[in-house]
Design a protein around this motif. Sequence first.
Motif, mmCIF file in Angstrom:
data_model
loop_
_atom_site.group_PDB
_atom_site.id
_atom_site.type_symbol
_atom_site.label_atom_id
_atom_site.label_comp_id
_atom_site.label_asym_id
_atom_site.label_seq_id
_atom_site.Cartn_x
_atom_site.Cartn_y
_atom_site.Cartn_z
ATOM 1 N N LEU B 143 -0.794 3.859 -3.133
ATOM 2 C CA LEU B 143 0.573 3.972 -2.648
ATOM 3 C C LEU B 143 0.857 2.676 -1.883
ATOM 4 O O LEU B 143 0.264 2.412 -0.840
ATOM 5 C CB LEU B 143 0.699 5.181 -1.709
ATOM 6 C CG LEU B 143 2.086 5.456 -1.119
ATOM 7 C CD1 LEU B 143 3.081 5.853 -2.203
ATOM 8 C CD2 LEU B 143 2.013 6.557 -0.067
ATOM 9 N N ARG B 144 1.725 1.825 -2.437
ATOM 10 C CA ARG B 144 2.010 0.562 -1.756
ATOM 11 C C ARG B 144 2.832 0.847 -0.510
ATOM 12 O O ARG B 144 3.842 1.552 -0.556
ATOM 13 C CB ARG B 144 2.766 -0.371 -2.698
ATOM 14 C CG ARG B 144 2.871 -1.746 -2.073
ATOM 15 C CD ARG B 144 3.598 -2.754 -2.937
ATOM 16 N NE ARG B 144 4.130 -3.775 -2.039
ATOM 17 C CZ ARG B 144 4.886 -4.774 -2.431
ATOM 18 N NH1 ARG B 144 5.220 -4.893 -3.701
ATOM 19 N NH2 ARG B 144 5.326 -5.656 -1.553
ATOM 20 N N LEU B 145 2.384 0.310 0.609
ATOM 21 C CA LEU B 145 3.085 0.572 1.865
ATOM 22 C C LEU B 145 4.199 -0.449 2.062
ATOM 23 O O LEU B 145 4.156 -1.542 1.486
ATOM 24 C CB LEU B 145 2.085 0.505 3.026
ATOM 25 C CG LEU B 145 0.975 1.561 2.970
ATOM 26 C CD1 LEU B 145 -0.001 1.370 4.123
ATOM 27 C CD2 LEU B 145 1.549 2.967 3.007
ATOM 28 N N PRO B 146 5.203 -0.107 2.887
ATOM 29 C CA PRO B 146 6.246 -1.092 3.199
ATOM 30 C C PRO B 146 5.594 -2.357 3.781
ATOM 31 O O PRO B 146 4.536 -2.279 4.405
ATOM 32 C CB PRO B 146 7.100 -0.378 4.252
ATOM 33 C CG PRO B 146 6.822 1.080 4.065
ATOM 34 C CD PRO B 146 5.421 1.177 3.561
ATOM 35 N N ASP B 147 6.233 -3.502 3.575
ATOM 36 C CA ASP B 147 5.627 -4.780 3.965
ATOM 37 C C ASP B 147 5.290 -4.865 5.452
ATOM 38 O O ASP B 147 4.362 -5.568 5.841
ATOM 39 C CB ASP B 147 6.557 -5.945 3.578
ATOM 40 C CG ASP B 147 6.528 -6.175 2.062
ATOM 41 O OD1 ASP B 147 5.528 -5.766 1.423
ATOM 42 O OD2 ASP B 147 7.498 -6.740 1.527
ATOM 43 N N ASP B 148 6.036 -4.155 6.275
ATOM 44 C CA ASP B 148 5.787 -4.270 7.718
ATOM 45 C C ASP B 148 4.805 -3.213 8.234
ATOM 46 O O ASP B 148 4.602 -3.097 9.434
ATOM 47 C CB ASP B 148 7.108 -4.175 8.492
ATOM 48 C CG ASP B 148 7.783 -2.819 8.306
ATOM 49 O OD1 ASP B 148 7.401 -2.082 7.366
ATOM 50 O OD2 ASP B 148 8.678 -2.493 9.101
ATOM 51 N N ALA B 149 4.195 -2.465 7.331
ATOM 52 C CA ALA B 149 3.270 -1.407 7.770
ATOM 53 C C ALA B 149 1.836 -1.941 7.838
ATOM 54 O O ALA B 149 1.404 -2.679 6.952
ATOM 55 C CB ALA B 149 3.341 -0.222 6.820
ATOM 56 N N THR B 150 1.124 -1.552 8.885
ATOM 57 C CA THR B 150 -0.282 -1.935 9.018
ATOM 58 C C THR B 150 -1.158 -0.894 8.322
ATOM 59 O O THR B 150 -0.724 0.250 8.106
ATOM 60 C CB THR B 150 -0.697 -1.982 10.496
ATOM 61 O OG1 THR B 150 -0.593 -0.656 11.029
ATOM 62 C CG2 THR B 150 0.215 -2.922 11.290
ATOM 63 N N PRO B 151 -2.411 -1.271 7.993
ATOM 64 C CA PRO B 151 -3.324 -0.253 7.435
ATOM 65 C C PRO B 151 -3.457 0.950 8.363
ATOM 66 O O PRO B 151 -3.486 2.094 7.885
ATOM 67 C CB PRO B 151 -4.648 -1.013 7.299
ATOM 68 C CG PRO B 151 -4.231 -2.427 7.073
ATOM 69 C CD PRO B 151 -3.008 -2.623 7.935
ATOM 70 N N ALA B 152 -3.502 0.736 9.674
ATOM 71 C CA ALA B 152 -3.636 1.869 10.592
ATOM 72 C C ALA B 152 -2.441 2.821 10.456
ATOM 73 O O ALA B 152 -2.597 4.042 10.499
ATOM 74 C CB ALA B 152 -3.755 1.375 12.033
ATOM 75 N N GLU B 153 -1.260 2.264 10.252
ATOM 76 C CA GLU B 153 -0.071 3.117 10.093
ATOM 77 C C GLU B 153 -0.102 3.905 8.793
ATOM 78 O O GLU B 153 0.478 4.984 8.693
ATOM 79 C CB GLU B 153 1.201 2.269 10.168
ATOM 80 C CG GLU B 153 1.532 1.832 11.595
ATOM 81 C CD GLU B 153 2.640 0.776 11.659
ATOM 82 O OE1 GLU B 153 3.251 0.638 12.735
ATOM 83 O OE2 GLU B 153 2.883 0.088 10.649
ATOM 84 N N GLY B 154 -0.794 3.352 7.798
ATOM 85 C CA GLY B 154 -0.810 4.017 6.500
ATOM 86 C C GLY B 154 -2.070 4.801 6.213
ATOM 87 O O GLY B 154 -2.208 5.404 5.146
ATOM 88 N N ALA B 155 -3.008 4.819 7.168
ATOM 89 C CA ALA B 155 -4.326 5.408 6.910
ATOM 90 C C ALA B 155 -4.264 6.903 6.604
ATOM 91 O O ALA B 155 -5.066 7.436 5.848
ATOM 92 C CB ALA B 155 -5.249 5.161 8.098
ATOM 93 N N SER B 156 -3.306 7.595 7.220
ATOM 94 C CA SER B 156 -3.211 9.056 7.057
ATOM 95 C C SER B 156 -1.992 9.428 6.233
ATOM 96 O O SER B 156 -1.272 10.372 6.534
ATOM 97 C CB SER B 156 -3.151 9.731 8.424
ATOM 98 O OG SER B 156 -4.346 9.498 9.140
ATOM 99 N N CYS B 157 -1.773 8.699 5.175
ATOM 100 C CA CYS B 157 -0.579 8.867 4.350
ATOM 101 C C CYS B 157 -0.597 10.111 3.498
ATOM 102 O O CYS B 157 0.433 10.574 3.040
ATOM 103 C CB CYS B 157 -0.494 7.704 3.377
ATOM 104 S SG CYS B 157 0.856 6.629 3.715
ATOM 105 N N PHE B 158 -1.772 10.624 3.194
ATOM 106 C CA PHE B 158 -1.868 11.673 2.186
ATOM 107 C C PHE B 158 -2.144 13.046 2.776
ATOM 108 O O PHE B 158 -1.293 13.929 2.712
ATOM 109 C CB PHE B 158 -2.950 11.319 1.153
ATOM 110 C CG PHE B 158 -2.619 10.118 0.342
ATOM 111 C CD1 PHE B 158 -1.798 10.224 -0.773
ATOM 112 C CD2 PHE B 158 -3.103 8.873 0.691
ATOM 113 C CE1 PHE B 158 -1.483 9.106 -1.535
ATOM 114 C CE2 PHE B 158 -2.790 7.746 -0.066
ATOM 115 C CZ PHE B 158 -1.981 7.863 -1.175
ATOM 116 N N VAL B 159 -3.332 13.219 3.355
ATOM 117 C CA VAL B 159 -3.780 14.566 3.682
ATOM 118 C C VAL B 159 -2.794 15.299 4.606
ATOM 119 O O VAL B 159 -2.242 16.336 4.225
ATOM 120 C CB VAL B 159 -5.211 14.550 4.284
ATOM 121 C CG1 VAL B 159 -5.637 15.969 4.648
ATOM 122 C CG2 VAL B 159 -6.190 13.955 3.278
#
Lengths: 383, 383
Positions: B143-159
Amino acid sequence: MNPRIPAKALQLRSLVRRSGELEISLAEVDVPEPAADEVLVRIEATPINPSDLGLLFGAADMSSAKVTGSAERPVVTAPVPEKFMKGMAGRLDESMPVGNEGAGVVVKAGSAPAAQALLGKTVAIIGGAMYAQYRCIKAEQCLRLPDDATPAEGASCFVNPLTALGMVETMKREGHSALVHTAAASNLGQMLNRICIQDKVALVNIVRKKDQADLLKAQGAKFVCSTDSPNFMAELTDALAASGATIAFDAIGGGKLAGQILTGMEAALNRNAKEYSRYGSTTHKQVYLYGMLDTAPTEFARSFGMAWGMGGWLLFPFLQKIGPAAAQKLRERVAAELKTTFASHYSDEVSLAGALQASAMAAYGKRATGVKYLINPNKGVAA
Amino acid sequence: MNPRIPAKALQLRSLVRRSGELEISLAEVDVPEPAADEVLVRIEATPINPSDLGLLFGAADMSSAKVTGSAERPVVTAPVPEKFMKGMAGRLDESMPVGNEGAGVVVKAGSAPAAQALLGKTVAIIGGAMYAQYRCIKAEQCLRLPDDATPAEGASCFVNPLTALGMVETMKREGHSALVHTAAASNLGQMLNRICIQDKVALVNIVRKKDQADLLKAQGAKFVCSTDSPNFMAELTDALAASGATIAFDAIGGGKLAGQILTGMEAALNRNAKEYSRYGSTTHKQVYLYGMLDTAPTEFARSFGMAWGMGGWLLFPFLQKIGPAAAQKLRERVAAELKTTFASHYSDEVSLAGALQASAMAAYGKRATGVKYLINPNKGVAA
């Protein structure tokens, strides 16, 4: 008016008073006059099913019951424990008739042809208030019995037969191919065993004692597990693996049995698992609790993965769900196989007053396998 | 080859030996070469969810865990009680990678255009084995994250986001109009509260303590009941009556709470009942157990009529059931509202080795509200 039909007759009533007391008595009520589309049935056989006891006894503590009144008009009283009074809120101070189903002879009929056609015939009926000498009911609600059938043979035409057929039907509709039944030596359980043998459906029977297992085996049951065996869980798992049963109907309700069945199903499914999944098997395992033979809390350890369900199962919502045409098919099968597949057996036959004797209540109140009472409200009354 | 990508990198492994011992360690594994349709993700953020702990700790008794090895390469060992070894049968002597979901930067891509398009981008991924410095995965699963998102912000994208959305979706699909959630002050619970406020769905939040109730109320929750209140059942029943909730998602699993919710629903429904039915309300009441915060047995008193169900609920079977198109819609909503509705909060950020320190395991092993660990497998490693 037919001289043999009295103006007043007996009807059993159950009353829970706001003061916390249950009273069961025999009321003398007017014998109703059937409307055009109705018939008057002289009830000659009506069973005491576990499903009747809830309304009959309410939540009263029957071990403290007292019987007063005369032998012909006994009055039973028993205290309802305070903690259960909340559940009685809907019926307080209302004298309620009892008895889900019964059978008898149509002694009077309304003017409609369908009603007239039943005059003098033996019919089975369902709809409550059957613990009475007479019951007025719509002609279309009557199931006419074969000419050679007695009211006693037709008394249990609905609840047990349709419940047993409903279990097999639910199994199929929910995508399972074999089923489990508990309290399997009951009248209902023996009936289900006969249906499954006839329909070639694998059935895992769970009973409490070896003699109940022997009884079912003598009737052709292939899988019978007894909870009194020291190897119960291993034997159950073997039977579940061999049968492929992934749905169960549990009459017990309380205790650990429902959870043990799910645990056994999961273990049986995992015997053939190829890959480890920490969420367990993906095959849905279902237990329906349709009875409450044990009123203790239900307890289970969730050692059966995540693909599982437990829930209530009740005949009438099931019949509504499948619709009138499918329900009618089930009824017709019952009438056709009344003396074979759907035969019921009774240990005792009593009058209305006899059903309220302390010894009788103690016997059928236990809900024990092998003890089944049939009331003949017109026992000893000249027809 | 990109000089910054090492030939070997660390991957966390969990192993349950046939001898009854759990061992968690960091293995040095080859960094894989992506196939044409794959990408290599340098994992920079991967959460420790309750759903990860089952695989990580197995059924081991972590109160007896020992940490040996070096600070950089700790080795955790703990005994698995004999009675739980049966449940471990499927994973014995197999060293298993752990970690459901994570996020990071695509550092290498296969030749396919879809893979090449992700090179250098921050992506969120799901599929296990995320507690590792590198993870090779199909481009289509990112899932490509928005350009301004950090990995930490996207780490819990699913569960958590898909679970919370899945609860609301299940509620609608099964014909209910409001829902109940337990352990409601968790990251997932706060997320569900934000979804329900936004979607105008009534939500009854059940928490254990007053400060958790205050937290949710400060976030706009309307119905919050705390099990530590002496009037919990009355307050719950009021909230159920006011909200009309007839489905619940329970993260606790063990103990009496699931049954109490059904009892409360039944009492709420009966407030408006017109006629007494000994089988209770005909409205179906459902509790799904989706977690195991309490591993004790589930216990309930069946004081809620016959129209009820209990069962397991799991994200992946749910997503399969609704199909790829409906699942994709949910994922797109998560990406669009990543920093608002679906924002996660972490109490601690650790390296892979840091996640295996005794104090860390004791903290996240408690599954307590407010404690949530984020692993950065490349923490302190120059990118």
